[in-house]
Structures are given as structure tokens and as C-alpha cells.
Design a protein around this motif. Sequence first.
Motif, short mmCIF file in Angstrom:
data_model
loop_
_atom_site.label_atom_id
_atom_site.label_comp_id
_atom_site.label_asym_id
_atom_site.label_seq_id
_atom_site.Cartn_x
_atom_site.Cartn_y
_atom_site.Cartn_z
N GLY A 79 7.44 -5.07 -2.76
CA GLY A 79 6.05 -5.45 -2.54
C GLY A 79 5.23 -4.27 -2.06
O GLY A 79 5.49 -3.12 -2.46
N HIS A 91 -1.29 -5.68 -4.32
CA HIS A 91 -0.10 -6.52 -4.42
C HIS A 91 -0.06 -7.28 -5.75
O HIS A 91 1.01 -7.43 -6.36
N VAL A 150 4.19 -8.55 1.55
CA VAL A 150 2.91 -7.92 1.87
C VAL A 150 2.98 -7.60 3.35
O VAL A 150 2.89 -8.50 4.19
#
Lengths: 335, 335
Positions: free
Chosen positions: A156, A188, A196
Motif C-alpha cells: 500500500g 492509494h 494506508v
Amino acid sequence: MHVEDLPTPALVVDLDVLRRNLAVMGSRWPGRALRTHVKAFKSTPLARAVAAAGHPSFCAATVREVAGLARAGLGEDLLLANETLHLHELGELVERGLARITVAVDSPETVDAARAGGIREVLVDVNVGLPRCGCRPEEAGSLADLARRRGLEVRGVMGYEGHVVGTEDRARRARGTERAMELLVAAHEAVGGEVVSGGGTGTWDLNTWVSELQAGSYLLMDTAYTRLGLPFEQASWVQGTVISVDRDGGAVADVGLKALGMDHGDPTIEGAVVLLCSDEHVTFLPDGDGTRWRVGDPVRVWPAHVDPTVAYHDRFHVSIEERVVDIWPVDLRGW
Amino acid sequence: MHVEDLPTPALVVDLDVLRRNLAVMGSRWPGRALRTHVKAFKSTPLARAVAAAGHPSFCAATVREVAGLARAGLGEDLLLANETLHLHELGELVERGLARITVAVDSPETVDAARAGGIREVLVDVNVGLPRCGCRPEEAGSLADLARRRGLEVRGVMGYEGHVVGTEDRARRARGTERAMELLVAAHEAVGGEVVSGGGTGTWDLNTWVSELQAGSYLLMDTAYTRLGLPFEQASWVQGTVISVDRDGGAVADVGLKALGMDHGDPTIEGAVVLLCSDEHVTFLPDGDGTRWRVGDPVRVWPAHVDPTVAYHDRFHVSIEERVVDIWPVDLRGW
């Protein structure tokens, strides 16, 4: 031993306050949603206390911090939230199964370094406004593609709104966080992955966009963060001794700028105005309430910035109700 | 190994420059007239190099510094140029014949602490204008009398014009030194003894009143002292690596405020303007000459204040003509 009987200067942490801070943070960021930043305290026993409270994920700023946590058995999910080109030591720890280690990348060079170092998992580090590392948001997707082509797992993104975490006005801090996180969320979408990662102590209840909070200062706190009116208390100070007084009531204690991080300014002493810090001294004056110090008096010096303060000390003196109950080495400092 | 191949961040000292600085200082303050201040470098191998050049007298700011020098065989004439209440460790070194140790006193309490700790020799520390320790000049004589009544040998006085050593205008620095030293000389007349100890790198050729110069920064120097136009060169820097760049030419290296003393401000990078220091990063921009950095480039970061910079590192990488020829531990840091 009472904390006031310690040889000085001595770094002290109040364990009850530390635990309260952890409980408050854990109420908003339970379990793995809290990724505690080890750079703020650089101590495996302190990290172990955080893990024991149900938060086994950590991030760190140096290879030494990550490697130390892994070797201490705290390697469940470690993130090197920083770029580096020399990752073999960490890759070897991954290879030996001692830790899950993810590293931040923000360029083709750092992707290649991760690959060459034997790292398997990365986060794409996105610049969300702080002028310090991170790719441009619009480049995050292509960097993730490159990493995947190199055989890396992209978990991520991460992005740190460090340019706003210290903003004293809460509404402005909130707006700044929102603008920064809009960039991170957009990146993202291009990168993919489950993580995240971002935020910090100053935005702990404002950042509603990240899946995990990178916060470290909440545990010990400092006078700079205290000005934000957060629900965390200062748990750590440097215990000192008055070594000299003058007849006007001014005093000098043995806690100088080599025992304190000075980048956020002078430390704070209750009942006093700090006049001057030099290498091994702090000179202070009564603030008007009539306090007068005598040679030999104990004094607590509260650092303006805890991270670089801790990095000058080799141990925490752990206290409960003013008694020293344990020593925690600051075993992850240096490089 | 070339200094640019060191793992970074790494504290480096150029031995040729160090030796030149020592030779210049020794030309004005030969032999024991130079009392080198160990607080500036906290390393017994570096102290040994100074002693080997004919300057065996040292002063220090902490008990650990003094004790470490004594145990390293550098105890010929050590001065703890600071007040402290716990002197048993040093008294024991004196008792065992390992060192001659003199301590500064500025109050009845510190006189008593010297006596109780087994110290035999003291200097009366006189406040000559810097708001940090030292008795009032007019009290120096009676404090010396008290010390003698307690059985202590009073070797003389010390007084540090720290409030003027950094004044950039040389004439003003000279006038400030003169005013401070008039106070010290008057105190010396009341105290007696052979020693008048004081001064620093910034007043090395202006202070004509002291019998011995307490200077430490002259060996390594820093950007703050360099602004004074002294004949000493910067011998020490922190070697770093560029870990991130942006397309505007800005760059980030892995030398942050935990590798630098920040009380005198940001460090300096040749060809760049430093924008921001954070825990493990320095962000800098090209200064207009077209320099562009690439990820992996070596970079030298010059500290604004060398003393607290050294205190963050556990070793010097000693170099001659860019090659690392030795490692000197920073073995006297902490308390």
C-alpha cells in the motif's frame, strides 16, 4: 530508590502516565491499527510494553531500530518508514524468518535497493506536503508497478502530514490533514494494497483516512506537543540537581543541551523561566511565585522535543509513584 | 576505506586538519598553558593525541569525562571545570594515585562536596558575566578562605567569558573579554594561587590575562565558530547519503537532528541551502550553481555546534586524505 535520589542528569519515565497514554491511543486505534513509531523512544523494553498491550506493529526510522526490534522478538510487523539504500541486514532477518519487514520506497533507486537487500514487501512513500522524501502523488502508481515488476509485494502507501501535526490551531490542523490525506488516498487508488499508513500524535483523532496510525510521541510526550491540548500527558523528564545559585534567586542545574533535544527550543521547569542552556547546564530564574532554589535541590527538566532528548541517554529510569522500579536501556540509538 | 564508502550517517574527523589546528593553538599556548576541554570531543584517543603533542592538561564538564581520562592514563593534571555534589568517584582516583584532579567550587556546598568526596585541590569558579555558575567576584576571597579552612588546596581561580566568545565583531569580543578578565584578575588577587584558568576558542588570542586557556572547539571547529574568522579549520563533519530527490533539484540526506547539535541552528552543506532538519533527515535545495543531487550521492553535513553533535555519535571515523585510517570511540559521553 526515589527518583530524586538518582545520580543526575537522569532520564525518567513515569510508567503510570505512559500506560494511560497508551490506553487513550489504543481506544481510538486498537490492535494493529496503531503502528507505534519506535524513533520516539528507541527502547526495546518500552516497545515490548506496547506490544503486550495488544499493539504488535511498529514503524521505525533507522535500520538499527528495525533490526533491534526483530532481534528482541518484536518482529511481527515492522515498517522501516524511511528510505535507505543498504538493506541487507534487514533482508537477512526476513530470510531467517525473524521478522516481517516492510520498507518505504519513493524512487526507482530505493525499489532496487529493497530488491537487492532481500526485502520482500514495500509501501510506496508519498509526499503529501512535508518537504522530506516521498514520491509525487501522481507518480505513486507507476512506482508501485515498477516494484511489482521487480518482484516486490506492494502492501500500500504511506504519507506523513508532518508539516501540519504541530499546528496549534485545531481547525487549521484538521484542514491541513484533510488536504494531505486527499493526496494520499488518491495515490492509494493508483497503488492498491491494503495499507494506508500515516498520521502522528498531533493528528491522532483528526486523521480518519489512514488504516493505521504512525505515532510515537503520544507515549512520552513533550512540551511542544502538550501545547496542542491533546489528551496525552508528559510521561518523561530529565531529573537534575541544582549545582549553583545566586543571591537573586537564579539557579543552575546539571541538565544541559547534551541531555535535551534543542530543535524545538528550551526545556521547561515548573516555577521557573529558563534563561540559558549550555552543554551541561540549564540556568533558570524564579517565575515570580517566590520559589527559591538551594544547591542540591532536585529539579525536573521537561524537554521541548522528546525524540532527540531520549537519543542522548543510554537508559530510562522507570518509575511508579516516584520510585524507580526498573531500568530500560535506550538500546536502539545510533546507527 | 574511502570516507564516502562509510555506512551513513558517520562522524568523520580529518586528522591532518586536526593536527594543524592543534599546532596553531600550541604556538600561542605551549605545553601546560593549554588546558584542552574534553567536552568538545569526549574521546580518550583524541585526548591522547593532544597529550602526545605536548599538552597533558585537560579540563572537562562531567565526572565521567574526568574519570575516563584518568583511567586512560591521561590524569597528569585534570580539572573538572564545573560544579558537582558527587565527587567520590574522582576522590577515589586521586586516593589511588591515578590522577591529579582539581575541581571548581563556587559555594560553601560545593566546597563541602569536594571535601566529602576526597578531592584535595580546587579552583574558585568566578562568575565573570556568563549567567552560569561561579561565585560573585567579591565573594571569591572568602570562599577560598573557607576551602582552605576545610583543608583543601586552592590552586587559584577560573572564570569563563562564555557570553562573549561567540561575538562576531572582534573589537567587541576583545572589549568584553577585557571586562570579564578584570573581574577574574581582581578575584585572583583575593584568592591567591598560581592558576588563572579561563578563555576559550573564540578568545584564544584576545585573552592575555589567564595563565592557562580552557579551549576545546579549536580542534574540530564548527560553522558557528568559523564565522569568527579564526585560524582554525573545520576538521569534523557528518558523512551522509542522499536518499531522496525531487525533480526541482531538492534532496534529502540521512543526517538528521539526532546526528547533529541543533542549538546553534541548522547545519551547512556546500552548494546547498538547508531547508529542514528532522529526526533522521536533512532536506536541502541547490543554492543556484546548478548542483543537482542523485539518490546515493555522498554529502558532507557540517554541524553548527560540534560539542552536542559529537555527543550523539559513538565513534569518530579518523581520516587522512579521505581514507579512513582509524576509529576513535566517543567513550566519554553520557553521565
